[in-house]
Motif scaffolding. Structure first.
Motif, PDB file in Angstrom:
ATOM      1  N   SER A  82       1.077  -1.349  -0.210  1.00 43.99           N
ATOM      2  CA  SER A  82       0.103   0.304   0.195  1.00 43.99           C
ATOM      3  C   SER A  82       0.769   1.560  -0.001  1.00 43.99           C
ATOM      4  N   VAL A  83       2.084   1.101   1.104  1.00 47.70           N
ATOM      5  CA  VAL A  83       2.642   2.492   1.041  1.00 47.70           C
ATOM      6  C   VAL A  83       2.966   2.419  -0.402  1.00 47.70           C
ATOM      7  N   LEU A  84       3.969   1.610  -1.181  1.00 46.98           N
ATOM      8  CA  LEU A  84       4.227   1.732  -2.829  1.00 46.98           C
ATOM      9  C   LEU A  84       3.632   1.978  -3.310  1.00 46.98           C
ATOM     10  N   ALA A  85       2.328   1.372  -3.385  1.00 50.55           N
ATOM     11  CA  ALA A  85       1.243   1.978  -4.252  1.00 50.55           C
ATOM     12  C   ALA A  85       1.118   3.854  -4.251  1.00 50.55           C
ATOM     13  N   LEU A  86       0.668   3.666  -2.863  1.00 50.70           N
ATOM     14  CA  LEU A  86       0.803   5.238  -2.898  1.00 50.70           C
ATOM     15  C   LEU A  86       1.316   6.134  -3.653  1.00 50.70           C
ATOM     16  N   TYR A  87       2.828   6.263  -2.956  1.00 52.15           N
ATOM     17  CA  TYR A  87       3.915   6.442  -3.056  1.00 52.15           C
ATOM     18  C   TYR A  87       3.811   6.554  -4.822  1.00 52.15           C
ATOM     19  N   LEU A  88       3.446   5.842  -5.566  1.00 51.10           N
ATOM     20  CA  LEU A  88       3.702   5.986  -7.493  1.00 51.10           C
ATOM     21  C   LEU A  88       1.980   6.975  -7.369  1.00 51.10           C
ATOM     22  N   VAL A  89       0.996   6.644  -6.961  1.00 53.42           N
ATOM     23  CA  VAL A  89       0.468   7.712  -7.366  1.00 53.42           C
ATOM     24  C   VAL A  89      -0.272   9.095  -7.461  1.00 53.42           C
ATOM     25  N   GLN A  90       0.758   9.434  -6.434  1.00 51.65           N
ATOM     26  CA  GLN A  90       1.409  10.991  -6.550  1.00 51.65           C
ATOM     27  C   GLN A  90       2.965  11.275  -7.020  1.00 51.65           C
ATOM     28  N   ARG A  91       3.388   9.803  -7.292  1.00 50.95           N
ATOM     29  CA  ARG A  91       4.701  11.018  -8.322  1.00 50.95           C
ATOM     30  C   ARG A  91       4.633  10.717 -10.093  1.00 50.95           C
ATOM     31  N   LEU A  92       2.824   9.509  -9.953  1.00 56.16           N
ATOM     32  CA  LEU A  92       2.296   9.836 -11.376  1.00 56.16           C
ATOM     33  C   LEU A  92       1.231  10.999 -11.387  1.00 56.16           C
ATOM     34  N   PHE A 143       6.573  10.073   0.059  1.00 61.85           N
ATOM     35  CA  PHE A 143       6.835   9.612   1.187  1.00 61.85           C
ATOM     36  C   PHE A 143       6.331   9.759   2.387  1.00 61.85           C
ATOM     37  N   ASN A 144       6.509  10.784   2.133  1.00 59.71           N
ATOM     38  CA  ASN A 144       5.788  10.920   3.955  1.00 59.71           C
ATOM     39  C   ASN A 144       3.947  11.010   3.875  1.00 59.71           C
ATOM     40  N   THR A 145       3.136  11.515   3.140  1.00 53.97           N
ATOM     41  CA  THR A 145       1.854  10.866   2.728  1.00 53.97           C
ATOM     42  C   THR A 145       2.406   9.741   2.434  1.00 53.97           C
TER      43      THR A 145
END
Length: 571
Positions: free
Chosen positions: A74-84, A105-107
């Motif tokens: 979940s952390v990795l998926a949410l990080y990627l959603v923000q970056r993309l 990362f913080n979010t």
């Protein structure tokens, strides 16, 4: 004091009435959801997609592995959603830039850990797609994770096992449920239906829900619009707290009236209080459940009255001139509704705010910090509040038994070295994270000077307030609360990284220790209650539990509270 209590009492009583009406039906439904052996069709479809076997039980170690693996993904998926987000569909409000790496990362850490600490202004930083596909999804998932852990601990305490896995049960394996089943049922049977109801009520009350693009007023002001009500409902029901707008529940699009304000406070409390009913039903021990309800409800009620008193007590020249402590308070809501919301949100690890906690009086702000430092078990977050309260009750049994020479037993379980080790590690995690984080931060004077408002020379009131801001930040992060003294600017990499790490450790280390306790208790044979057992129901045990809660917080945090909010209040 009596004037403040009288002022907040009408809203307080209305809220109590609503919670009482929901307590039995919702709590009983939650108990049935976690004990039923029948799967709904939609649940079977989810299991097929995830390729998991719902009939297979998990030991405490396997349960923890599944939970941590899901959370890491979940952390990795949410990080990627923000970056993309610049290349993903925007759903009405495209952005030219992606969220910068450390903020992403913080979010991600924040929303997956059910903290929802926000170091950005949502309406200016994120697209609607990021809000919905990223943040709202995690609002549901992180809440369901906490609820699953609570259900697993109840099974461990009651030796309920997992009767669907007959092979493992017959072989003597100590099972505490199936993480994927608990997660799915928390979502499908509890969180989604309640969110639909609350979001509908909020829409009828005037909360925004639209996919329309932003508007520009005649004077050139950009007015942000978004699907607010759907995220508002789960941010409160799941004790998440992250709002679409930077002003959070103080924003009129999120919380337009006194009616919606009461609905939102009810939403952030109802599951946590009702989970205590589910606990009593699953363990067939209603007297014990009512005792824990009295502990959580009593602490919450006392804090409401104290904060209302603090805010009605005029402090400082500006407040004296104005006649009240209205700084940071929404005029349409007033002091009493704001105090009720503030205590409820800091007592449930929610983090949503309808007023500026940084602007509260020194007494009021200090009480809100203390409310979090108690461990957020009054009544705490969904799931997390229950298992935190139960662990404190186990500690109370252990201490009380030693003091009076009775056997340390809890609900028919002996509390030995393995059990008390898990309890001790659970309780020590939050204080260590808070105090180490605060110490490491204030040691960097230049960092605090650049980040905290009005930081002055050592020993000045401003310096005490700056320490309070740092203390509030790490208390909020370690307790997975998410509210803030907004005078602290946390966009520097140190804050983004340190607070993100504290959020993850503050969430998942206690979960591991709680599951370890569940597995240890499940491996015991149930003991018959004897005259030598310390009763775990009644006023005496409730007072003992409250004493342990207050004593642990007082001994641990009194020095830093003295340097911060207490010093500021006395200056």
């Amino acid at each position: 004091m009596m004037h403040a209590i009288a002022a907040v009492l009408p809203q307080f009583l209305v809220l109590i009435a609503l919670l009482v009406l929901a307590y039995v039906p919702l709590g009983s439904w939650m108990a049935r959801s976690y004990t039923s052996e029948r799967d709904w069709a939609v649940e079977r479809g989810i299991y097929a997609i995830l390729r998991v076997d719902p009939s297979r039980g998990h030991s405490s170690k396997n349960y923890a592995r599944a939970l941590l693996g899901f959370s890491l993904a979940s952390v990795l998926a949410l990080y990627l959603v923000q970056r993309l987000q610049t290349v993903l569909p925007s759903f009405g409000n495209a952005r030219d830039t992606a969220v910068e790496p450390w903020m992403a990362f913080n979010t991600a850490a924040s929303f997956v850990s059910n903290t929802n600490w926000q170091s950005y202004s949502g309406e200016d930083t994120l697209t609607n797609a990021t809000q919905m596909l990223g943040l709202t999804v995690q609002n549901f998932a992180s809440a369901a994770v906490g609820m699953s852990v609570a259900a697993a601990l109840i099974r461990g305490i009651g030796h309920l096992g997992y009767s669907r896995d007959t092979v493992a049960e017959q072989s003597g394996q100590q099972l505490i449920g199936n993480f994927w089943v608990d997660l799915t049922r928390s979502l499908v049977r509890i969180l989604l239906p309640l969110s639909l109801v609350i979001s509908t009520v909020l829409i009828l009350g005037g909360t925004m829900q639209t996919f329309g693009s932003n508007l520009v007023s005649a004077s050139g002001v950009d007015i942000s619009r978004a699907p607010v009500a759907s995220q508002e409902a789960i941010k409160l029901l799941g004790t998440n707290g992250g709002g679409i707008f930077g002003a959070n529940s103080a924003h009129p699009f999120e919380n337009p009236t006194g009616f919606t304000n009461m609905v939102e406070i009810f939403a952030l409390l109802v599951i946590s209080f009702s989970f205590i009913r589910a606990y009593g039903v699953m363990l067939k021990s209603h007297k014990h459940a009512y005792t824990l309800l009295g502990v959580a409800g009593g602490l919450w009620a006392v804090m409401v009255m104290l904060v209302a008193w603090a805010q009605h007590t005029v402090v400082g020249g500006a407040a004296t001139a104005a006649g009240s402590n209205m700084e940071g308070i929404e005029q349409r809501l007033g002091i009493d509704a704001s105090a009720l919301f503030a205590v409820s949100t800091t007592g449930t690890s929610t983090g949503a705010v309808d007023s500026m906690h940084d602007s509260y009086s020194p007494h009021g702000g200090g009480l809100l910090i203390l409310n979090m430092l108690l461990g957020e078990i009054a009544p705490g977050g969904v799931g997390t509040g229950l298992y935190g309260l139960v662990i404190v009750a186990v500690l109370a049994v252990f201490i009380g038994g030693l003091l009076v020479g009775r056997t340390p037993e809890f609900m028919g379980n002996k509390i030995g070295r393995q059990e008390i080790s898990a309890v001790s590690l659970y309780i020590l995690t939050m204080p260590v994270l808070v105090l180490v984080g605060v110490g490491a931060s204030v040691a960097q004077r230049a960092l605090v000077e650049a980040s905290a408002t009005n930081f002055g020379a050592p020993g000045t009131p401003d310096n005490a307030h700056a320490l309070s801001e740092v203390l509030y930040a790490f208390t909020s992060a370690a307790n997975n609360n998410g509210s803030a003294f907004a005078g602290l600017t946390v966009t520097e990499p140190w804050w983004q990284i340190s607070l993100g790490v504290v959020m993850l450790l503050g969430r998942f280390l206690p979960i591991v220790f709680a599951l370890s306790l569940a597995g240890s208790l499940a491996g015991q044979r149930a003991q018959a209650t004897t005259a030598g057992s310390l009763p775990t129901a009644g006023i005496t045990f409730a007072l003992l539990t409250v004493g342990v809660i207050v004593l642990v917080a007082a001994l641990t945090f009194f020095p830093v509270l003295t340097l911060g909010p207490i010093s500021e209040a006395l200056s």
